[in-house]
Scaffold this motif. Structure first.
Motif, PDB file in Angstrom:
ATOM      1  N   TYR A 135       0.720  -1.253   0.121  1.00 39.37           N
ATOM      2  CA  TYR A 135      -0.006  -0.074  -0.102  1.00 39.37           C
ATOM      3  C   TYR A 135       0.870   1.137   0.067  1.00 39.37           C
ATOM      4  CZ  TYR A 135      -3.456  -3.111   2.235  1.00 39.37           C
ATOM      5  OH  TYR A 135      -4.393  -4.072   2.445  1.00 39.37           O
ATOM      6  N   ASP A 136       0.425   2.151  -0.509  1.00 35.44           N
ATOM      7  CA  ASP A 136       1.256   3.614  -0.508  1.00 35.44           C
ATOM      8  C   ASP A 136       0.055   4.611  -0.903  1.00 35.44           C
ATOM      9  OD1 ASP A 136       2.979   5.533  -0.418  1.00 35.44           O
ATOM     10  OD2 ASP A 136       4.202   4.916  -2.121  1.00 35.44           O
ATOM     11  N   PHE A 137      -0.330   5.268  -0.042  1.00 32.93           N
ATOM     12  CA  PHE A 137      -1.289   6.488  -0.254  1.00 32.93           C
ATOM     13  C   PHE A 137      -1.085   7.627   0.851  1.00 32.93           C
ATOM     14  CE2 PHE A 137      -3.086   3.968   3.340  1.00 32.93           C
ATOM     15  CZ  PHE A 137      -3.656   4.660   3.939  1.00 32.93           C
ATOM     16  N   THR A 138      -1.466   8.737   0.554  1.00 28.71           N
ATOM     17  CA  THR A 138      -1.503  10.020   1.291  1.00 28.71           C
ATOM     18  C   THR A 138      -2.906  10.226   2.034  1.00 28.71           C
ATOM     19  OG1 THR A 138       0.433  10.776   0.094  1.00 28.71           O
ATOM     20  CG2 THR A 138      -1.003  12.423   1.651  1.00 28.71           C
ATOM     21  N   ALA A 139      -3.072  10.194   3.144  1.00 32.52           N
ATOM     22  CA  ALA A 139      -4.298  10.548   3.974  1.00 32.52           C
ATOM     23  C   ALA A 139      -4.767  11.938   3.504  1.00 32.52           C
ATOM     24  CB  ALA A 139      -4.574  10.391   5.289  1.00 32.52           C
ATOM     25  N   PRO A 140      -5.886  12.539   3.854  1.00 30.63           N
ATOM     26  CA  PRO A 140      -6.420  13.731   3.683  1.00 30.63           C
ATOM     27  C   PRO A 140      -5.556  14.849   4.660  1.00 30.63           C
ATOM     28  CG  PRO A 140      -8.283  12.381   3.988  1.00 30.63           C
ATOM     29  CD  PRO A 140      -7.107  11.658   4.113  1.00 30.63           C
ATOM     30  N   ASP A 141      -4.925  14.455   5.697  1.00 33.50           N
ATOM     31  CA  ASP A 141      -4.299  15.474   6.564  1.00 33.50           C
ATOM     32  C   ASP A 141      -2.885  15.439   6.151  1.00 33.50           C
ATOM     33  OD1 ASP A 141      -3.143  12.820   7.130  1.00 33.50           O
ATOM     34  OD2 ASP A 141      -3.653  12.757   9.521  1.00 33.50           O
ATOM     35  N   GLY A 142      -2.531  14.569   4.844  1.00 24.28           N
ATOM     36  CA  GLY A 142      -1.100  15.051   4.251  1.00 24.28           C
ATOM     37  C   GLY A 142      -0.197  14.035   4.667  1.00 24.28           C
ATOM     38  N   ILE A 143      -0.373  13.180   5.699  1.00 30.72           N
ATOM     39  CA  ILE A 143       0.344  12.071   6.116  1.00 30.72           C
ATOM     40  C   ILE A 143       0.524  10.903   4.989  1.00 30.72           C
ATOM     41  CG2 ILE A 143       1.103  10.429   7.822  1.00 30.72           C
ATOM     42  CD1 ILE A 143      -0.094  12.560   9.779  1.00 30.72           C
ATOM     43  N   GLN A 144       1.611  10.446   4.480  1.00 29.17           N
ATOM     44  CA  GLN A 144       1.875   9.282   3.491  1.00 29.17           C
ATOM     45  C   GLN A 144       2.124   8.173   4.574  1.00 29.17           C
ATOM     46  OE1 GLN A 144       5.199   9.946   1.019  1.00 29.17           O
ATOM     47  NE2 GLN A 144       4.656   8.060  -0.313  1.00 29.17           N
ATOM     48  N   HIS A 145       1.244   7.192   4.092  1.00 32.72           N
ATOM     49  CA  HIS A 145       1.365   5.970   4.588  1.00 32.72           C
ATOM     50  C   HIS A 145       1.777   4.795   3.829  1.00 32.72           C
ATOM     51  CE1 HIS A 145      -0.980   7.336   8.206  1.00 32.72           C
ATOM     52  NE2 HIS A 145      -1.228   8.092   7.341  1.00 32.72           N
ATOM     53  N   THR A 146       2.662   3.901   4.032  1.00 34.76           N
ATOM     54  CA  THR A 146       3.408   2.884   3.378  1.00 34.76           C
ATOM     55  C   THR A 146       3.553   1.798   3.910  1.00 34.76           C
ATOM     56  OG1 THR A 146       4.509   4.917   1.889  1.00 34.76           O
ATOM     57  CG2 THR A 146       5.102   2.449   1.253  1.00 34.76           C
ATOM     58  N   VAL A 147       3.102   0.607   3.348  1.00 35.89           N
ATOM     59  CA  VAL A 147       3.057  -0.801   3.851  1.00 35.89           C
ATOM     60  C   VAL A 147       3.789  -1.577   2.951  1.00 35.89           C
ATOM     61  CG1 VAL A 147       1.763  -2.627   4.872  1.00 35.89           C
ATOM     62  CG2 VAL A 147       0.991  -0.059   5.336  1.00 35.89           C
ATOM     63  N   TRP A 148       4.584  -2.634   3.600  1.00 30.64           N
ATOM     64  CA  TRP A 148       5.207  -3.711   2.844  1.00 30.64           C
ATOM     65  C   TRP A 148       4.699  -5.004   3.854  1.00 30.64           C
ATOM     66  CZ3 TRP A 148       7.677   0.861   3.688  1.00 30.64           C
ATOM     67  CH2 TRP A 148       8.251   1.380   2.502  1.00 30.64           C
ATOM     68  N   PHE A 190       2.372  12.086  20.693  1.00 28.24           N
ATOM     69  CA  PHE A 190       3.096  11.499  19.367  1.00 28.24           C
ATOM     70  C   PHE A 190       2.684  11.827  18.185  1.00 28.24           C
ATOM     71  CE2 PHE A 190       4.360   8.891  22.853  1.00 28.24           C
ATOM     72  CZ  PHE A 190       5.836   8.533  22.651  1.00 28.24           C
ATOM     73  N   GLU A 191       3.172  12.109  17.230  1.00 28.19           N
ATOM     74  CA  GLU A 191       2.753  12.229  15.796  1.00 28.19           C
ATOM     75  C   GLU A 191       3.859  11.801  14.915  1.00 28.19           C
ATOM     76  OE1 GLU A 191       0.291  13.611  14.285  1.00 28.19           O
ATOM     77  OE2 GLU A 191      -0.866  14.224  16.012  1.00 28.19           O
ATOM     78  N   PRO A 192       3.481  11.105  13.685  1.00 22.25           N
ATOM     79  CA  PRO A 192       2.027  11.050  13.443  1.00 22.25           C
ATOM     80  C   PRO A 192       1.352   9.928  14.150  1.00 22.25           C
ATOM     81  CG  PRO A 192       3.576  10.233  11.685  1.00 22.25           C
ATOM     82  CD  PRO A 192       4.471  10.804  12.603  1.00 22.25           C
ATOM     83  N   LYS A 193       0.144   9.895  14.214  1.00 20.14           N
ATOM     84  CA  LYS A 193      -0.785   8.731  14.796  1.00 20.14           C
ATOM     85  C   LYS A 193      -0.769   7.553  13.784  1.00 20.14           C
ATOM     86  CE  LYS A 193      -1.867  11.219  18.460  1.00 20.14           C
ATOM     87  NZ  LYS A 193      -1.342  11.244  19.762  1.00 20.14           N
ATOM     88  N   LEU A 194      -0.961   6.662  14.197  1.00 20.22           N
ATOM     89  CA  LEU A 194      -0.776   5.384  13.553  1.00 20.22           C
ATOM     90  C   LEU A 194      -2.366   5.048  12.996  1.00 20.22           C
ATOM     91  CD1 LEU A 194       0.771   2.516  15.675  1.00 20.22           C
ATOM     92  CD2 LEU A 194       1.753   4.125  14.146  1.00 20.22           C
ATOM     93  N   ARG A 195      -2.788   4.787  11.700  1.00 17.50           N
ATOM     94  CA  ARG A 195      -4.227   4.545  11.174  1.00 17.50           C
ATOM     95  C   ARG A 195      -4.511   3.244  11.739  1.00 17.50           C
ATOM     96  NH1 ARG A 195      -7.061   8.151   7.492  1.00 17.50           N
ATOM     97  NH2 ARG A 195      -6.095  10.127   8.452  1.00 17.50           N
ATOM     98  N   SER A 196      -5.808   3.095  11.932  1.00 14.65           N
ATOM     99  CA  SER A 196      -6.571   1.776  12.385  1.00 14.65           C
ATOM    100  C   SER A 196      -7.006   1.307  11.028  1.00 14.65           C
ATOM    101  CB  SER A 196      -7.536   2.079  13.233  1.00 14.65           C
ATOM    102  OG  SER A 196      -7.046   2.337  14.499  1.00 14.65           O
ATOM    103  N   GLY A 197      -6.684   0.068  10.781  1.00 13.05           N
ATOM    104  CA  GLY A 197      -7.539  -0.771   9.557  1.00 13.05           C
ATOM    105  C   GLY A 197      -6.619  -1.315   8.471  1.00 13.05           C
TER     106      GLY A 197
END
Length: 406
Positions: A171-184, A393-400
């Motif tokens: 996964y690789d996406f940027t959330a509405p708050d501008g934080i990019q989340h990448t998962v391997w 702590f920032e950034p917060k971990l996304r759930s799901g």
């Protein structure tokens, strides 16, 4: 030593990952959760905050809320928004917030490691909040939101992480708050299991209520299972482990509604007996031992020095402020329960403090230097409990993004 393992959980289907993944349940209230979920039927907020799908007058702890959470959780699986992994995995979870980047290992940890202080804590939990998450986790038989853990850096783990990051992410996406989340995705993950097996301790950075609740559910399942072996999935809980050097702690600022009967000049004089006070201060402290105070349109620099023999708790700026000013001068004896003090996460900046005081919603505000990761670990190592609202702590971990089921 720390135990982790790969798990065969649920995760979002690729086209819906940005919609399913949501902010943690405890950083938004009901109204904010509802607003974020509008137009997003697959958001995990419909599970973690299921009251948003029920009448607004509904008690958030009513039976109907947990029943709705379970129905919504099953619906996400039936509709294919959440899919079952084909094999046990762990995941790398990278977050990018501006220039800050942190990479953790998403896995499951053993509840006995928490009970034995191999996973150390530094905060008290509130029983009502713990009861809520215990009931939700038990109703779902799932951990939907990961606990944020940290550990002292390991060159071995860093090298394994770098190898995985050379591959294409899941996964690789940027959330509405501008934080990019990448998962391997890492099937099996034997090298991670072995490497973390040499980590002596880890620390709960954020998510004390989720951890305590998962442990309670595990104990309840253990007691209800006469054939319990210790290998059941309910003995494990979802977590993301980050090396300590990568964490970003923001300050947790304070605002007090009144001066407890003091006139401004008398209050400043009393503050001057507890701190070295410099007028024309800046909004942001530059080092530990500095606290910035905003009062009547002006900033003041408050300087203090803990005793050389002070324990880790007594060295914290939040302790110095509480013991020298908030309790003796402003009558805030218990900041956990007082209605006269508000806590403002550093992500909102010092402008929020100015706005609160200038608008009359607060009489005085305090801008804090962030607690360090080293201080957090020292307090946990000393089996002490950190004062309330000491870390943000920032950034917060996304759930799901990954869900552990049992």
């Amino acid at each position: 030593m720390l135990r982790i393992k790969a798990f065969q959980g649920l995760r979002p289907t690729l086209p819906l990952v940005a919609e399913v993944a949501c902010v943690p349940y405890d950083v938004v209230n009901r109204e904010e959760s509802a607003a974020l979920a509008v137009g997003h039927p697959h958001s995990l907020l419909h599970v973690d905050r299921a009251e948003i799908d029920l009448p607004p007058e509904m008690d958030p702890y009513a039976d109907a809320v947990y029943a709705k959470a379970r129905a919504n959780f099953l619906a996400l699986q039936k509709e294919g928004a959440l899919i079952r992994e084909t094999e046990p995995c762990v995941y790398l979870y990278q977050q990018r917030m501006g220039r800050h980047v942190q990479v953790g290992v998403a896995t499951v940890c053993h509840i006995e490691d928490y009970e034995r202080d191999i996973i150390k804590k530094h905060e008290k939990t509130r029983r009502d909040k713990e009861d809520d998450r215990t009931r939700l986790i038990g109703t779902l038989s799932a951990d939907t939101g990961p606990v944020f853990l940290t550990y002292r850096d390991s060159a071995t783990i860093d090298a394994i992480v770098a190898e995985v990051q050379a591959e294409a992410p899941l996964y690789d996406f940027t959330a509405p708050d501008g934080i990019q989340h990448t998962v391997w995705r890492v099937p099996g993950a034997e090298t991670f299991v072995e490497a973390f097996g040499r980590v002596p301790v880890s620390y709960v950075a954020d998510g004390h209520h989720r951890t305590a609740s998962a442990v309670r559910v595990g104990r309840e399942r253990r007691e209800a299972n006469p054939a319990h072996t210790g290998n059941e999935d309910y003995n494990w809980f979802l977590a993301v482990l980050f090396p300590a050097s990568q964490l970003q702690i923001l300050p947790y600022n304070r605002a007090v509604k009144d001066l407890h009967g003091h006139a401004k000049e008398a209050f400043l004089e009393a503050v001057g007996r507890a701190f070295t006070v410099h007028p024309n201060g800046s909004p942001t402290p530059h080092r530990p031992g500095e606290i910035q105070m905003y009062l009547d349109g002006a900033w003041y620099d408050l300087v203090w020095q803990p005793a050389a023999e002070a324990d880790p708790i007594s060295q914290l700026d939040v302790t110095g402020l509480q013991d020298r000013l908030l309790a003796p001068l402003l009558g805030i004896d218990d900041p956990r329960t007082s209605k006269r003090i508000d806590f403002i996460g550093g992500i909102r900046g010092t402008d929020e403090l100015v706005k609160l005081v200038d608008s009359g919603k607060a009489a005085v505000a305090f801008s804090m230097y962030p607690t360090t990761v080293e201080q957090l670990m020292a307090i946990a190592d000393a089996n002490q409990i950190m004062p309330p609202k000491s870390t943000w702590f920032e950034p917060k971990l996304r759930s799901g993004l990954f869900i552990h089921t049992f």
